[in-house]
Enzyme design. Sequence first.
Site, PDB file in Angstrom:
ATOM      1  N   HIS A  93       0.808  -1.221   0.000  1.00 60.28           N
ATOM      2  CA  HIS A  93       0.000   0.000   0.000  1.00 60.28           C
ATOM      3  C   HIS A  93       0.841   1.271   0.000  1.00 60.28           C
ATOM      4  O   HIS A  93       0.305   2.365  -0.107  1.00 60.28           O
ATOM      5  CB  HIS A  93      -0.942   0.031   1.205  1.00 60.28           C
ATOM      6  N   HIS A 118       7.779   6.857   4.372  1.00 59.62           N
ATOM      7  CA  HIS A 118       6.936   6.279   3.330  1.00 59.62           C
ATOM      8  C   HIS A 118       6.008   7.373   2.836  1.00 59.62           C
ATOM      9  O   HIS A 118       5.969   8.462   3.411  1.00 59.62           O
ATOM     10  CB  HIS A 118       6.160   5.063   3.869  1.00 59.62           C
ATOM     11  N   GLU A 124      -2.608  12.579   3.765  1.00 56.35           N
ATOM     12  CA  GLU A 124      -3.589  12.143   4.772  1.00 56.35           C
ATOM     13  C   GLU A 124      -4.065  13.335   5.591  1.00 56.35           C
ATOM     14  O   GLU A 124      -5.258  13.507   5.809  1.00 56.35           O
ATOM     15  CB  GLU A 124      -2.957  11.078   5.665  1.00 56.35           C
ATOM     16  N   HIS A 137       5.813  10.555   5.424  1.00 61.80           N
ATOM     17  CA  HIS A 137       5.805  10.305   6.862  1.00 61.80           C
ATOM     18  C   HIS A 137       7.163   9.788   7.308  1.00 61.80           C
ATOM     19  O   HIS A 137       7.549   8.674   6.923  1.00 61.80           O
ATOM     20  CB  HIS A 137       4.715   9.286   7.221  1.00 61.80           C
ATOM     21  N   THR A 205      -1.846   5.573  11.005  1.00 62.52           N
ATOM     22  CA  THR A 205      -2.981   5.787  10.094  1.00 62.52           C
ATOM     23  C   THR A 205      -3.341   4.517   9.328  1.00 62.52           C
ATOM     24  O   THR A 205      -4.135   4.568   8.392  1.00 62.52           O
ATOM     25  CB  THR A 205      -2.693   6.933   9.101  1.00 62.52           C
TER      26      THR A 205
HETATM   27 ZN   LIG Z   1       1.947   7.059   6.798  1.00 62.64          ZN
END
Ligand SMILES: [Zn+2]
Length: 256
Positions: A93, A118, A124, A137, A205
């Site tokens: 993902h 990543h 987000e 992140h 998350t």
């Molecule tokens: Zn993340």
Amino acid sequence: MKNPLLSLMTLSLLLFNIACKDDPKTPQSCDAVEFEYDGDLGPEHWGDLCLDSECNGNSQSPVNIAGATDDVALTDIPQTYTATATHIVNKGHTIQFNFDAGSSIVVNGEKYDLLQFHTHTHSEHEVNGAHAPMEMHFVHKNAGTGKLAVIGVLVEEGAENATLEHFVSHLPETKDATYEAAETFSATDFMPSDKSYFTYSGSLTTPPCSEIVTWIVMEHPIEASLDQIEHFEHLEHENARPVQPLDGRIIKHHKG
Ligand SMILES: [Zn+2]
């Protein structure tokens, strides 16, 4: 067995047991649990996906950043970022860059070691209800407590990013595929020069959404070209969890 009714009951019990063991909906450990960003395994179901899921908790991430409170007690985040060789992993993902040991930050007097960054496409976190086309992140971990400090860097479409340009044509294309290179870079290469940030208490998350994260979202974005952003988007698709309620949490703002 002589009694045909008893035999039938035994057989039924046996089949029932097999069916239950193989039922993918039976709550399982959150380690390596499968999830998606839509459908039956989508974000609204993450709270029921596995035994230790905290996804239905009340300190969840990401959030919409609005109405933050200026806090003069906050300081720039001390960053000791050293060069790392290139270790890219396709996590299914997301695309993840793992760091060699040696990079860290200090948050509230405690040291957190940089493990990886990543990417999410689109972002987000939202700022005043708007998202950016990408968010990085940077995940840091406190070796003593196991808690995390994650720096979120929003990426806006603009000039080509010189550091990303070394990697975009080498992003591993299938899940668990990797790309290794001796070429070095530093997390500093991706940090905005203005050190202003927002901070709040939140969560991972992705499942199990553990509420162990001090979030530090940089106020000012960095830039990457549309072509560079699309390289990530093409591989990880839509991988942004919708924003979660603040539930009374305060977002603090530091002016760098
Ligand atoms: Zn993340």
